[in-house]
Design an enzyme around this catalytic site. Structure first.
Site, PDB file in Angstrom:
ATOM      1  N   GLU A 186       2.230  -7.942 -10.969  1.00 51.28           N
ATOM      2  CA  GLU A 186       2.413  -7.495  -9.586  1.00 51.28           C
ATOM      3  C   GLU A 186       3.315  -6.274  -9.491  1.00 51.28           C
ATOM      4  OE1 GLU A 186       0.671  -8.274  -7.199  1.00 51.28           O
ATOM      5  OE2 GLU A 186      -0.330 -10.053  -7.965  1.00 51.28           O
ATOM      6  N   TYR A 244       5.815  -7.936  -0.264  1.00 55.49           N
ATOM      7  CA  TYR A 244       4.499  -8.150  -0.866  1.00 55.49           C
ATOM      8  C   TYR A 244       4.607  -8.950  -2.159  1.00 55.49           C
ATOM      9  CZ  TYR A 244       0.641  -7.728  -3.931  1.00 55.49           C
ATOM     10  OH  TYR A 244      -0.331  -8.068  -4.817  1.00 55.49           O
ATOM     11  N   ASP A 287      -0.676  -6.207   1.117  1.00 55.92           N
ATOM     12  CA  ASP A 287      -0.634  -4.869   0.530  1.00 55.92           C
ATOM     13  C   ASP A 287      -1.589  -3.964   1.295  1.00 55.92           C
ATOM     14  OD1 ASP A 287      -3.086  -5.822  -0.155  1.00 55.92           O
ATOM     15  OD2 ASP A 287      -3.010  -5.136  -2.229  1.00 55.92           O
TER      16      ASP A 287
END
Length: 401
Positions: free
Chosen positions: A39, A122, A140
């Site tokens: 991520e 996020y 996102d």
DNA sequence: AATTCGGGGCG
DNA sequence: CGCCCAGAATT
């Protein structure tokens, strides 16, 4: 928008994702560390770009502990070329937090995860939902685009407040017990179907109740205000060939610990004053015509290192665009003048003045202070360079310029 | 809320 | 060549 339309969206999207999705390296396990690393790398970076970096990074730093204990320069080197280098430092700082505070295990706790360096709204949502299946939204750019279209939202997605609003909506849409798959489904749809330019509505699993498509506005949404164009900066850089024990090597330096390209290595370069920028328009003119520019380089290097350089010729022009700055760099080739040697050629005057500067400062050619180093092509794998300088140096050595 | 942080890919 | 991308930290 009816409750039925929302349920339709969640159900159909989840089924679509579970029928088949991309086989990505970070989907092979639900190890929270592996999800976390992926991520961070995926922030503002495409999947195809990330994959090779991810494989290399996980091989080198396979656990939180391995990353926490690694020398920082090695982590940065592993990130070389990927951009947004503070991500790498923050990720390692986060790994050290997890060692100190959570016994090396990424905590199954929203607040604790969100407190990790480099983990924002996020990423915390992504880790909590994908690794732990907790019902947290992970909003996102893909999610904002998909939901803006499906619900025909007119909010400007460039504004921070819009992300907060869409997070609330996204949270309501998470199907019971399927947060991880659903959040990934949203992003997968945005990446493969509901794309920015020309969305493929026909195969879209939720096209039936998509407001934007029904109104024929799927290419008009989402609304996004334009970013400021990057400000241009004229720069001159130099490849300085060593002599004697430094034969075949060039001079590089490390950038400061904060700011642009923090702690990355680079060629010496400097900003050209506005009033001298017109000199850069002399395409292939001789260096003589640009003596002031060579003089600037000579002075700057002498002031920084005590080395007297002699600019020889133009090597190449290199353009590099960051999100907020546009570097237009002219790269020169230079060699070294001996200490106390008589300067020759078109640079004589400037070189003589520069020589006076470092002689006055009592500097010695042999005492090259950090953060400057001589390096050859054989140890490019020791230092981390941004792509701009990586390419310049490769061209230089490969083409024997 | 606005700015600072890379780099590449695509129509 | 403009636009966008699995954003966060700083101011």
């Amino acid at each position: 928008m009816t409750a039925e339309a929302k349920q339709h969206f969640s159900r159909e999207l989840l089924h679509w994702y579970r029928r088949g999705n991309r086989d990505l390296p970070w989907r092979k396990s639900r190890d929270p560390y592996r999800i976390w690393v992926s991520e961070i790398m995926l922030q503002q970076t495409r999947v195809d770009t990330v994959i090779p970096y991810y494989e290399r990074f996980m091989a080198k730093f396979p656990s939180v502990q391995a990353l926490a204990e690694a020398p920082e320069p090695e982590v940065l080197k592993c990130w070389e070329g990927l951009g947004y280098y503070s991500r790498a430092r923050n990720l390692q700082a986060g790994a050290r937090q997890v060692m100190e505070l959570h016994q090396g295990q990424v905590p199954d706790d929203k607040t604790a995860v969100a407190a990790l360096k480099g983990v924002g709204p996020y990423t915390s949502g992504a880790i909590m939902s994908i690794a732990f299946n907790r019902p947290e939204p992970a909003v996102d750019g893909n999610v904002m685009r998909v939901l803006s279209r499906y619900f025909a939202l007119e909010d400007d997605i460039a504004k921070p407040a819009t992300r907060v609003k869409i997070e609330k909506l996204a949270a309501e849409l998470i199907p019971e017990g399927a947060a991880g798959d659903f959040n990934q489904a949203l992003m997968e749809l945005g990446a493969l179907v509901c794309t920015p330019k020309s969305p493929s509505c026909l195969p879209c699993p939720v096209m039936e109740h998509c407001e934007a498509r029904m109104e024929g506005r799927e290419t008009e949404l989402p609304i996004k205000s334009k970013a400021k164009p990057p400000r241009p900066e004229a720069r001159i850089g130099v490849i300085i060939e060593g002599s004697g024990e430094h034969q075949g090597k060039v001079l590089v330096r490390q950038r400061p610990a904060t700011g642009l390209l923090a702690q990355m290595w680079e060629l010496p370069h400097l900003l050209v004053p506005k009033e001298l920028e017109p000199l850069l328009r002399f395409g292939d003119e001789q260096l003589t015509e640009q003596a002031p520019l060579g003089g600037l380089l000579t002075e700057a290097v002498a002031g920084d290192t005590g080395l007297l350089i002699r600019p020889q010729r133009q090597l190449m022009d290199a353009d590099h665009i960051f999100s907020h700055i546009h570097w237009k760099m002219r790269v020169y080739k230079a060699d070294l003048g001996a200490i106390n040697a008589e300067p020759v050629g078109p640079m004589a005057q400037m070189a003589a003045e520069a020589a006076a500067v470092y002689t006055a400062a009592g500097k010695q050619q042999a005492e090259l202070r950090e953060p400057y180093r001589w390096i050859g092509p054989e140890h490019m794998d020791e230092l981390a360079f941004p792509n701009l300088f990586l390419k310049i140096l490769r061209d230089y050595w490969n083409q024997d310029l």
